[in-house]
Scaffold this active site. Sequence first.
Site, mmCIF file in Angstrom:
data_model
loop_
_atom_site.group_PDB
_atom_site.id
_atom_site.type_symbol
_atom_site.label_atom_id
_atom_site.label_comp_id
_atom_site.label_asym_id
_atom_site.label_seq_id
_atom_site.Cartn_x
_atom_site.Cartn_y
_atom_site.Cartn_z
ATOM 1 N N ARG A 107 49.319 26.706 45.240
ATOM 2 C CA ARG A 107 50.475 26.865 46.126
ATOM 3 C C ARG A 107 51.625 26.121 45.477
ATOM 4 O O ARG A 107 51.520 24.914 45.222
ATOM 5 C CB ARG A 107 50.200 26.312 47.525
ATOM 6 C CG ARG A 107 51.458 26.160 48.360
ATOM 7 C CD ARG A 107 51.196 25.835 49.793
ATOM 8 N NE ARG A 107 50.686 26.999 50.498
ATOM 9 C CZ ARG A 107 50.662 27.133 51.820
ATOM 10 N NH1 ARG A 107 51.129 26.157 52.589
ATOM 11 N NH2 ARG A 107 50.185 28.211 52.391
ATOM 12 N N HIS A 134 53.089 35.677 49.734
ATOM 13 C CA HIS A 134 51.950 34.988 50.358
ATOM 14 C C HIS A 134 50.838 36.020 50.601
ATOM 15 O O HIS A 134 50.497 36.321 51.750
ATOM 16 C CB HIS A 134 52.411 34.336 51.660
ATOM 17 C CG HIS A 134 51.471 33.293 52.205
ATOM 18 N ND1 HIS A 134 50.321 32.884 51.547
ATOM 19 C CD2 HIS A 134 51.513 32.579 53.380
ATOM 20 C CE1 HIS A 134 49.711 31.972 52.285
ATOM 21 N NE2 HIS A 134 50.404 31.771 53.389
ATOM 22 N N GLN A 137 47.662 35.415 53.004
ATOM 23 C CA GLN A 137 47.991 35.499 54.426
ATOM 24 C C GLN A 137 47.923 36.941 54.911
ATOM 25 O O GLN A 137 47.432 37.223 56.005
ATOM 26 C CB GLN A 137 49.413 34.946 54.654
ATOM 27 C CG GLN A 137 49.890 35.041 56.089
ATOM 28 C CD GLN A 137 49.117 34.112 57.009
ATOM 29 O OE1 GLN A 137 48.997 32.931 56.725
ATOM 30 N NE2 GLN A 137 48.593 34.639 58.111
ATOM 31 N N ASP A 225 58.107 34.448 61.519
ATOM 32 C CA ASP A 225 57.701 33.261 60.752
ATOM 33 C C ASP A 225 58.793 32.228 60.961
ATOM 34 O O ASP A 225 59.875 32.534 61.491
ATOM 35 C CB ASP A 225 57.549 33.641 59.264
ATOM 36 C CG ASP A 225 56.997 32.516 58.392
ATOM 37 O OD1 ASP A 225 56.488 31.515 58.941
ATOM 38 O OD2 ASP A 225 57.086 32.628 57.148
ATOM 39 N N CYS A 264 52.140 33.638 61.002
ATOM 40 C CA CYS A 264 51.217 33.013 60.047
ATOM 41 C C CYS A 264 50.974 31.545 60.367
ATOM 42 O O CYS A 264 49.984 30.978 59.906
ATOM 43 C CB CYS A 264 51.739 33.191 58.626
ATOM 44 S SG CYS A 264 53.280 32.300 58.289
ATOM 45 N N ARG A 292 41.982 33.648 58.231
ATOM 46 C CA ARG A 292 42.255 33.154 56.876
ATOM 47 C C ARG A 292 40.941 32.839 56.161
ATOM 48 O O ARG A 292 40.797 33.103 54.969
ATOM 49 C CB ARG A 292 43.156 31.911 56.916
ATOM 50 C CG ARG A 292 44.593 32.173 57.368
ATOM 51 C CD ARG A 292 45.349 33.088 56.413
ATOM 52 N NE ARG A 292 45.416 32.554 55.064
ATOM 53 C CZ ARG A 292 46.282 31.636 54.632
ATOM 54 N NH1 ARG A 292 47.194 31.166 55.454
ATOM 55 N NH2 ARG A 292 46.255 31.194 53.378
HETATM 56 N N1 CP Z 1 49.907 30.200 57.128
HETATM 57 C C1 CP Z 1 49.721 29.254 56.181
HETATM 58 O O1 CP Z 1 49.681 29.535 54.976
HETATM 59 O O2 CP Z 1 49.538 28.000 56.687
HETATM 60 P P1 CP Z 1 49.516 26.628 55.872
HETATM 61 O O3 CP Z 1 50.904 26.401 55.346
HETATM 62 O O4 CP Z 1 49.091 25.613 56.865
HETATM 63 O O5 CP Z 1 48.537 26.772 54.721
HETATM 64 N N1 NVA Z 2 57.524 31.132 55.001
HETATM 65 C C1 NVA Z 2 56.759 29.923 55.203
HETATM 66 C C2 NVA Z 2 55.311 30.232 55.311
HETATM 67 C C3 NVA Z 2 54.414 29.046 55.562
HETATM 68 C C4 NVA Z 2 52.957 29.409 55.615
HETATM 69 C C5 NVA Z 2 57.038 28.946 54.074
HETATM 70 O O1 NVA Z 2 57.120 29.401 52.912
HETATM 71 O O2 NVA Z 2 57.209 27.765 54.333
#
Ligand code: CP
Ligand code: NVA
Length: 308
Positions: A107, A134, A137, A225, A264, A292
């Site tokens: 990530r 993502h 997700q 989101d 998400c 997930r």
């Molecule tokens: N939805 C998601 O990816 O959550 P986290 O940021 O907690 O991993």
């Molecule tokens: N769009 C959000 C998703 C988090 C899971 C971010 O990138 O922070």
Amino acid sequence: MAHFLDLSDAGTDAVAAMINDAIDRKAARKGWPRGQADADRPLDGHVLAMIFEKSSTRTRVSFDIAMRQLGGSALVLDAASSQLGRGESIADTARVLSRMADAIMIRTDDHAKIEEMAKYASVPVINGLTDASHPCQIVADLLTMIEHGKALPGLELAWLGDGNNVLHSILEAAGLFKFNVRVGTPKGYEPEMHWVEQARQRGPRIDLFNSAAEAAAGADVLVTDTWVSMGQEHAHNKLAAMAPFQVNEALLAMAKPDAIFLHCLPAHVGEEVSEGVFEGSQSVVFDEAENRIHAQKSVLLWCLGKLG
Ligand code: CP
Ligand code: NVA
């Protein structure tokens, strides 16, 4: 090498196979303790290295539990306490982790970093979220929609709010599974157009509106989101622009009566979604969160050549 940087790396058939496998595995272990391995332990002895350059709850826990359920294990490196944070290159990190682990999940912010990781890794690399997309997700989201009786081809999905990384992967899924997306964003916050064009070229209708009502009208699924993604914490003036795009009871009433609400998470209740919708009967956000785990297992199995 089966990297999973975006959904198109797998394609329609493989993502469909992931969803089917997730449904089967989820049913087969219903009621078991979460850390108990599936009967076939398909990743027995395998190790996943997870790199987090941004915060995470769901992605971190679901990949860890997914590896345990597949018979393997996972470990975490974060930027602060690994040499990545002191400037060791992605290329060297990729080559070292490829000698120590069986797969890498990362990530990070810049999508180019996961492409660099994939270039130098000799084990599969999985995108656990970048500023661009993502995909993990969205495997969970597709699974959740199917579980709630939504057939994907021809479905109308409405996205409300920010045209962000999660929306980009939804658009990619729309192209692969032929569902239509009605995007409602303020002016200036539309998704990057290459994701829109890629989806349109694959067949579905992608409509871009600067109106929440037009996007939500007749939708089967409403999705939103956070208005401020990780790394954008100083974008305070964004909130005022986003306010008309809140998913609330009035907006939900414009969708189909049996529409479901997805997010998400993490959610900012009172900003992108009202408490009534978030806690209401059409909200399936905690099924989505649980999924997930089931989705991650399928992604891991596909990457390691063990699916189907
Ligand atoms: N939805 C998601 O990816 O959550 P986290 O940021 O907690 O991993
Ligand atoms: N769009 C959000 C998703 C988090 C899971 C971010 O990138 O922070």
